[in-house]
Design an enzyme around this catalytic site. Structure first.
Site, PDB file in Angstrom:
ATOM      1  N   SER A  37       8.596  34.562  -8.523  1.00 20.47           N
ATOM      2  CA  SER A  37       9.483  35.612  -7.997  1.00 20.47           C
ATOM      3  C   SER A  37      10.682  35.848  -8.906  1.00 20.47           C
ATOM      4  CB  SER A  37      10.027  35.220  -6.621  1.00 20.47           C
ATOM      5  OG  SER A  37       8.987  35.091  -5.704  1.00 20.47           O
ATOM      6  N   GLU A  93       0.621  35.058   2.285  1.00 19.33           N
ATOM      7  CA  GLU A  93       0.228  36.470   2.328  1.00 19.33           C
ATOM      8  C   GLU A  93      -1.071  36.654   3.115  1.00 19.33           C
ATOM      9  OE1 GLU A  93       1.066  38.753  -1.562  1.00 19.33           O
ATOM     10  OE2 GLU A  93       0.981  36.656  -2.193  1.00 19.33           O
TER      11      GLU A  93
END
Ligand code: HPA
Length: 283
Positions: A37, A93
């Site tokens: 990220s 996810e």
């Protein structure tokens, strides 16, 4: 479908994905990096680069998280070919461990021998500061499963792979030395992976500290296990984007995680540019 034919398909799917990548970039690639990220910028400065969207690589899922571009960039840094993943797939996810780790399988099939795993992590060790970089010395797999569960395909590796040294000691030393050269203080510690996507509670962080964790995140560990299964050497580096829950008064948010990643981007890419050319494994 029998268990065995399912395993055959995974191995062959990885080989197939590697063939597609090779059709776009035919040079040998022995080193790869997964950019976490807010850390994707490194891939943008590779020379003679070719970029493939994950959607163009068979078997790759799609990255859904802000701060992850979802591309595999192949190019050169310091005279060495490198495959850089801008963004990864996370268990939170909704992907299976097989989907989460398929890119690592594919990189192994491509001929990669050294893998750098980077991530954004919360600082559990109270001596850490926001924005610090930590060389991962070991991990705690608390993510809720193991990517090697199920029938084993010996073509990948052994049924019961050794995990004594997941993060290669010589790679840790190379990263530490290169950090010293550029006067970048690198911490070293244990990375614990939890499934997420909620951040931890202060009680969970106190528990993790008791268990020996220095940093906490939601990735990396499944990839590292699969990489070791295939005999790849691994270097792990965490960017401490925030102090973990309860360490400071402030709540934690994803924007802060991205913002800190961007703030340390320059020193982080500087370190990577020095470290990556030194990781070539003589097989
Ligand atoms: N916890 C879990 N994962 C994270 C954190 C955190 O505090 N920061 C960045 N990734």
């Amino acid at each position: 479908m029998s268990e065995d034919s399912r395993v055959d398909i995974l191995y062959e799917r990885a080989e197939h994905a590697a063939r597609i990548i090779r059709a776009h970039y035919s040079d040998d690639v022995h080193t790869a990096i997964v950019l976490g990220s807010g850390l994707g910028a490194f891939a943008d400065e590779l020379e003679d680069a070719v970029a493939l969207h994950y959607g163009d690589i068979p078997g790759f899922a799609r990255s859904t998280v802000e701060g992850h571009a979802g591309r595999l960039v192949l190019g050169k840094t310091g005279g060495v070919n490198v495959a850089a993943m801008q963004g990864r797939f996370h268990y939170y996810e909704g992907y299976s461990f097989e989907e989460v780790t398929f890119p690592v399988r594919t990189l192994g099939a491509l001929g990669v021998r050294s893998l750098v795993l980077t991530n954004a992590a919360g600082g559990v060790n109270i001596a850490f500061d926001q924005g610090a970089l930590m060389i991962i010395s070991d991990h705690l797999n608390l993510i809720g499963g193991n990517p090697l569960r199920g029938a084993n395909d010996e073509r990948f590796g052994a049924r019961f792979p050794d995990m004594t040294e997941v993060y290669a000691r010589d790679f840790q030393e190379i990263a530490a030395e290169e950090g010293r050269e550029i006067e970048l203080e690198l911490r070293r510690g244990v990375y614990a992976a939890l499934p997420g996507p909620s951040y931890e509670t202060p009680a969970e962080i106190r528990m993790l500290r008791t268990l020996g964790a220095d940093a906490i995140g939601m990735s990396t560990v499944p990839e590292a296990i699969v990489a070791r299964h295939m005999g790849l050497k691994v270097l792990g580096i965490s960017c401490i984007t925030n102090m973990a829950a309860g360490v400071l008064e402030a709540p934690i948010n994803h924007a802060e995680v991205i913002e800190t990643g961007e703030r340390v981007r320059e020193k982080f890419t500087k370190l990577l540019r020095r470290v990556i050319p030194k990781l070539s494994v003589v097989a």
